[in-house]
Enzyme design. Structure first.
Site, PDB file in Angstrom:
ATOM      1  N   PRO A  50     -34.588 -12.446  24.130  1.00  8.76           N
ATOM      2  CG  PRO A  50     -33.419 -10.460  23.785  1.00  8.76           C
ATOM      3  CD  PRO A  50     -34.742 -10.999  24.236  1.00  8.76           C
ATOM      4  CB  THR A  63     -26.152 -14.972  24.001  1.00  9.86           C
ATOM      5  OG1 THR A  63     -26.364 -13.683  23.440  1.00  9.86           O
ATOM      6  CG2 THR A  63     -24.798 -15.506  23.614  1.00  9.86           C
ATOM      7  CB  ALA A  82     -27.188 -10.726  21.219  1.00 14.03           C
ATOM      8  CD  GLN A 122     -30.895  -8.470  21.833  1.00 15.05           C
ATOM      9  OE1 GLN A 122     -30.149  -9.421  22.084  1.00 15.05           O
ATOM     10  NE2 GLN A 122     -31.462  -7.741  22.776  1.00 15.05           N
ATOM     11  CE1 TYR A 150     -22.559  -7.777  25.411  1.00 17.80           C
ATOM     12  CE2 TYR A 150     -24.778  -7.552  26.266  1.00 17.80           C
ATOM     13  CZ  TYR A 150     -23.605  -8.266  26.162  1.00 17.80           C
ATOM     14  OH  TYR A 150     -23.457  -9.471  26.811  1.00 17.80           O
ATOM     15  NE  ARG A 190     -34.505  -7.346  26.295  1.00 22.38           N
ATOM     16  CZ  ARG A 190     -34.105  -8.390  27.012  1.00 22.38           C
ATOM     17  NH1 ARG A 190     -32.864  -8.807  26.953  1.00 22.38           N
ATOM     18  NH2 ARG A 190     -34.941  -9.060  27.771  1.00 22.38           N
ATOM     19  N   GLY A 248     -37.101 -15.143  29.706  1.00 24.27           N
ATOM     20  CA  GLY A 248     -35.904 -15.744  29.152  1.00 24.27           C
ATOM     21  C   GLY A 248     -35.768 -17.194  29.552  1.00 24.27           C
TER      22      GLY A 248
HETATM   23  C1  LIG Z   1     -28.459 -17.805  28.567  1.00 21.85           C
HETATM   24  C2  LIG Z   1     -28.879 -16.372  28.496  1.00 21.85           C
HETATM   25  C3  LIG Z   1     -28.501 -15.592  27.423  1.00 21.85           C
HETATM   26  C4  LIG Z   1     -28.925 -14.255  27.312  1.00 21.85           C
HETATM   27  N1  LIG Z   1     -28.598 -13.534  26.198  1.00 21.85           N
HETATM   28  C5  LIG Z   1     -29.164 -12.314  25.987  1.00 21.85           C
HETATM   29  C6  LIG Z   1     -29.035 -11.660  24.726  1.00 21.85           C
HETATM   30  O1  LIG Z   1     -28.480 -12.193  23.765  1.00 21.85           O
HETATM   31  N2  LIG Z   1     -29.587 -10.438  24.605  1.00 21.85           N
HETATM   32  C7  LIG Z   1     -30.266  -9.820  25.635  1.00 21.85           C
HETATM   33  O2  LIG Z   1     -30.742  -8.695  25.467  1.00 21.85           O
HETATM   34  N3  LIG Z   1     -30.418 -10.447  26.829  1.00 21.85           N
HETATM   35  C8  LIG Z   1     -29.926 -11.678  27.009  1.00 21.85           C
HETATM   36  N4  LIG Z   1     -30.162 -12.361  28.177  1.00 21.85           N
HETATM   37  C9  LIG Z   1     -31.058 -11.762  29.185  1.00 21.85           C
HETATM   38  C10 LIG Z   1     -32.504 -12.252  28.957  1.00 21.85           C
HETATM   39  O3  LIG Z   1     -33.039 -11.739  27.740  1.00 21.85           O
HETATM   40  C11 LIG Z   1     -33.411 -11.816  30.110  1.00 21.85           C
HETATM   41  O4  LIG Z   1     -33.429 -10.408  30.186  1.00 21.85           O
HETATM   42  C12 LIG Z   1     -32.935 -12.410  31.433  1.00 21.85           C
HETATM   43  O5  LIG Z   1     -32.714 -13.805  31.301  1.00 21.85           O
HETATM   44  C13 LIG Z   1     -33.955 -12.172  32.554  1.00 21.85           C
HETATM   45  O6  LIG Z   1     -35.184 -12.765  32.221  1.00 21.85           O
HETATM   46  P1  LIG Z   1     -35.655 -14.174  32.887  1.00 21.85           P
HETATM   47  O7  LIG Z   1     -35.660 -13.938  34.382  1.00 21.85           O
HETATM   48  O8  LIG Z   1     -37.029 -14.390  32.328  1.00 21.85           O
HETATM   49  O9  LIG Z   1     -34.685 -15.198  32.482  1.00 21.85           O
HETATM   50  C14 LIG Z   1     -29.725 -13.676  28.329  1.00 21.85           C
HETATM   51  C15 LIG Z   1     -30.081 -14.457  29.434  1.00 21.85           C
HETATM   52  C16 LIG Z   1     -29.690 -15.798  29.517  1.00 21.85           C
HETATM   53  C17 LIG Z   1     -30.155 -16.633  30.678  1.00 21.85           C
END
Ligand SMILES: Cc1cc2nc3c(=O)[nH]c(=O)nc-3n(C[C@H](O)[C@H](O)[C@H](O)COP(=O)(O)O)c2cc1C
Length: 387
Positions: A39, A41, A72, A114, A193, A240, A332
């Protein structure tokens, strides 16, 4: 301009190995691969939290993920964290999300939504309401609002009646998500959160049945998950968690007690999955959680953060998590910048560079304009893999 104009690294020498492209069952779904879009944002809903056609295009572009977990989304107004965050509590929001789910399903994808209540992470300038939390302890620093950056406010402590109504709001939001066409919902218990705020003894100083002992601090999370599962069926619900993750100034002293207790309570309830953020396949806690959890386990590896993705696309981390017992791996930023990530990982193709300045809010730039491998530049193995 070449299709590879913003490619940051060379190919990483051969496609990913192992179980990544073996189908897997998650709740009622059979997924075609084990790569989950985490997920994220992106702040591209309307001011009223309504998703539009641009969001539908963005998610449909990423439909080759085994499962997409859409960003989210708030179950009520007071739970809204930042500007242009989608909601799932009005008719207009449900109709907006319907465009997204239709587009993803038409492209052959699957998607969960989410559900996030921000708790102390919110601001009256954003919602017109004063944020609420387990205890009146402010998030340190500032927060982004429609009026610009503002000092955070001390949240108001939730009454037990407000806690009960918030649980009901999560359940109603889950029902709305199913009406909007989602395959299920993920309850956001991670990253600082509201639910995470209840779990931590630093943000939860309550002296009633929701605070103090571990059994009390996990109560709100359990109530939310159970209410959502009762509303839409446990096979359409994931949770999560982020044990020990310090995002949003979180501190936790007793993750070894809190998370096994929470996971153990939910283990026999038929949920679709548990999703662990920054899972460390070498840690005792990872193995305890795996041993306790009988259903699908999604893990999000600890890739270098912040900054660039590793030049090998995170392949060793993905393979290490699957080898250690994870069933799926969520990524992500790699999905954000690579709509066709599974095909690229399969083929060992290079990844696009991430344009971080477009993460939160804006237009199609840095959102739907990341290139895919096409035509002659696509590896020969791409076609059969996606067929
Ligand atoms: C732009 C952005 C927005 C994110 N928004 C959320 C979110 O809405 N909900 C959530 O649980 N994690 C959010 N995350 C965390 C990601 O889900 C993920 O855990 C994090 O980017 C690490 O994974 P990665 O190394 O593959 O990017 C966000 C990360 C990024 C980069």
């Amino acid at each position: 301009m070449s299709e590879y104009a913003d490619v940051e690294v060379g190919g990483f020498g051969g496609g990913i190995a192992g179980r990544v492209f073996e189908p897997v069952r998650v709740g009622a779904l059979r997924l075609e691969n084990r790569l989950v879009m985490a997920p994220m944002t992106r702040n591209r809903a309307s001011a009223d939290g309504v998703p539009g056609a641009l969001m539908a295009e963005y998610y449909a572009q990423r439909a080759s993920a085994g499962l997409i977990i859409a960003e989210a989304t708030t179950p009520n107004l007071v739970g809204q964290t930042y500007p242009n965050i989608p909601g799932i509590y009005t008719k207009e929001q449900v109709a907006g999300w319907r465009q997204v789910t239709d587009a993803v399903h038409e492209a052959g994808g699957r998607l969960y939504l989410q559900l996030q209540h921000g708790g102390r992470i919110g601001h009256p300038e954003t919602t017109g309401l004063h944020p609420v939390a387990p205890s009146p302890i402010a998030l340190p620093g500032t927060i982004h609002t429609p009026a610009g950056s503002r000092d955070t406010v001390v949240p108001r402590e939730m009454t037990t009646d407000e806690i009960r109504r918030t649980v009901e709001d999560f359940a109603a939001a889950a029902r709305n998500a199913i009406e909007a066409g989602f395959d299920g919902v993920e309850v956001h218990g991670a990253n600082g959160y509201l639910i995470h705020q209840f779990l931590s003894n630093h943000t939860n100083r309550r002296t009633d049945e929701y605070g103090g002992a571990v059994v009390n601090r996990i109560r709100f999370a359990l109530e939310v998950v159970r209410a959502v599962a009762a509303e839409i069926g446990p096979e359409r619900v994931g949770l999560r968690i982020a044990p020990g993750v310090t995002a949003n100034a979180m501190q936790e002293d007793d993750v070894e007690a809190v998370y096994p207790a929470l996971v153990g309570e939910l283990a026999d309830e038929g949920l679709a999955y548990l999703h662990v953020v920054f899972a460390d396949p070498g840690s005792d806690l990872f193995h305890r959680i795996r041993a306790l959890w009988p259903a699908a386990l999604i893990t999000n590896p600890r890739l270098p953060w912040p900054g660039r993705l590793p030049s090998d696309g995170g392949r060793p981390e993905i393979e290490a998590l699957l080898a250690a017992g994870a069933d799926l791996v969520a990524l992500g930023r790699a999905f954000l910048a690579n709509p066709d990530l599974p095909a690229r990982l399969l083929a060992g193709a290079p990844l696009n560079a991430i344009r971080e300045e477009h993460w939160y809010g804006g237009t199609e730039i840095g959102y739907t304009d990341y290139p895919v491998l096409t035509g002659d530049s696509a590896p020969a193995r791409l076609e059969p893999a996606l067929a």
